[in-house]
Motif scaffolding. Structure first.
Motif, PDB file in Angstrom:
ATOM      1  N   PRO A 179       7.272  -1.710   0.742  1.00 21.87           N
ATOM      2  CA  PRO A 179       6.744  -2.422  -0.420  1.00 21.87           C
ATOM      3  C   PRO A 179       7.782  -2.625  -1.520  1.00 21.87           C
ATOM      4  N   TYR A 212       6.013   1.054  -5.153  1.00 21.95           N
ATOM      5  CA  TYR A 212       5.221   2.003  -4.368  1.00 21.95           C
ATOM      6  C   TYR A 212       4.866   3.208  -5.228  1.00 21.95           C
ATOM      7  N   GLU A 228       3.783  -5.188   1.296  1.00 21.90           N
ATOM      8  CA  GLU A 228       3.127  -5.376   0.009  1.00 21.90           C
ATOM      9  C   GLU A 228       4.154  -5.520  -1.128  1.00 21.90           C
ATOM     10  N   LEU A 240       2.084  -1.436  -3.723  1.00 20.43           N
ATOM     11  CA  LEU A 240       1.200  -0.564  -2.962  1.00 20.43           C
ATOM     12  C   LEU A 240       0.864   0.652  -3.817  1.00 20.43           C
ATOM     13  N   ASN A 249      -1.537   4.040  -3.871  1.00 20.75           N
ATOM     14  CA  ASN A 249      -2.337   4.897  -2.997  1.00 20.75           C
ATOM     15  C   ASN A 249      -2.637   6.221  -3.699  1.00 20.75           C
ATOM     16  N   ASN A 255       0.291  -8.523   5.387  1.00 22.57           N
ATOM     17  CA  ASN A 255      -0.005  -7.545   4.355  1.00 22.57           C
ATOM     18  C   ASN A 255      -0.429  -8.254   3.073  1.00 22.57           C
TER      19      ASN A 255
END
Length: 357
Positions: free
Chosen positions: A74, A77, A97, A100, A102, A122
């Motif tokens: 990505p 991130y 991405e 991203l 998470n 993606n």
């Protein structure tokens, strides 16, 4: 700042607490960019930038973070860190991405542009296992890789995000806003956005919310979708949305919608009309509808105070326990000359409607 170490063309990323940073570095403090960060993604593992602490702000100051579209990682991130803000960014060319997120909360993505994405299957922005965030004044354009399903924003087991004042344009494959199959995504507020110039091949013409049901998970629920403009020329669907509010939206196309416990109020559908398909326990009121108004397999719902032009209200077989009250139907223009055409329905209440032939 600790400069990245390069050995035999392999870039070893380092922590970065002040600009300039290198591709692949981990931000451990807030930074403001003073120049572009280009050429990221040359190698697998070569991020644009990683987030490595709570409450970090990345202010790109309108500079670009760009990739060569070769590495499979990505652009930005963030895994596990709360309170991250990115703003005033231009993100371009990452193969996976662009952003991203998470397992994080309190995320803000503000005043940023994502363009010319080469993402291979993606989304431009992936929000996974996260809650309580803001995506405001974001532009996602030119997501046009023909052979892959590239969404604008995908939510995976995430909730309580506001998507506001943003533009989704020139997305030829994928959904502008999507929920991953089998995941929960609840309590989104999608407000004051524009959806423009989306290809007729865009993910079977479904937007802005999509969920392809593979289980009994009620995935798209408790959403507010308000003051958005859908300036596209083909018919589209909003599927599997429950316990949600649609208010003050403008649709320059035909809309088909399915779900239950919906409030659909004061929307403008005066270009191609509305098809309410498999809606239960809902209230459809004070909308302006033209050209088509179908009510298919609808139960326990109220349709009231709508202004309906150039089409009858069509209620095919399978609908039951409906109330049609205080609607105005102008020039129904049906072959049967009926303003309300109900076929093999059960327990329908029709009260105080005005039909002008």
């Amino acid at each position: 700042e600790i400069d990245a170490i390069k050995e035999d063309n392999v870039e070893i990323a380092a922590d970065c607490a002040a600009w300039p940073c290198d591709c692949g570095d981990t931000l451990t403090a807030s930074v403001t960019m003073t120049g572009n960060l280009e050429g990221c993604g040359l190698l697998d593992g070569d991020f644009g930038l990683k987030i490595g602490a709570n409450d970090v702000t990345l202010d790109c100051a309108t500079y670009e973070i760009g990739a060569k579209a070769q590495g499979n990682i990505p652009g930005i991130y963030n895994h596990n860190y709360t309170g991250f803000t990115m703003k005033n960014c231009v993100i371009n060319g990452f193969r996976t991405e662009s952003v991203l997120i998470n397992n994080a909360s309190g995320i803000k993505i503000l005043n940023s542009t994502f363009t010319n994405d080469s993402n291979q299957g993606n989304p431009t922005i992936l929000i996974a296992n996260s809650e309580y965030g803001v995506i405001d004044n974001v532009t996602i354009v030119n997501n046009t890789r023909d052979s892959n399903s590239n969404d604008g924003i995908t939510f995976d087991n995430s909730s309580h995000f506001n998507i506001t004042n943003s533009l989704f344009k020139n997305i030829s494959v994928g959904y502008p806003i999507n929920f991953n199959a089998g995941s929960n995504a609840t309590h989104l507020r999608i407000i004051n956005n524009r959806f423009e110039n989306l290809s007729s091949s865009t993910a079977s013409k479904k937007l802005p919310i999509n969920y392809e049901s593979t289980s009994n998970v009620r995935v798209a629920s408790h959403h507010t979708i308000a003051n958005n403009t859908f300036n596209i020329t083909y018919d589209f669907e909003i599927d599997f949305v429950n316990d949600s509010i649609f208010i003050n939206n403008t649709f320059y196309t035909k809309l088909s919608i399915t779900g239950e416990n919906l409030t659909f109020y004061n929307n403008d559908l005066t270009t191609r009309g509305l098809s309410a398909d498999s809606i239960n326990n809902s209230n459809i009121s004070s909308n302006r509808i033209r050209m088509l108004f179908d009510i298919k397999a609808v139960r326990e719902s109220i349709f009231e105070k709508n202004i309906i032009n150039d089409t009858p209200v069509i209620i095919p077989a399978g609908s039951q326990n409906l109330t049609l009250r205080s609607n105005t139907i102008n020039n129904p223009n049906s072959t049967s000359k009926a303003g309300i055409d109900a076929i093999s329905t059960n327990n329908i209440t029709i009260d105080n409607n005005t039909i002008v032939l």
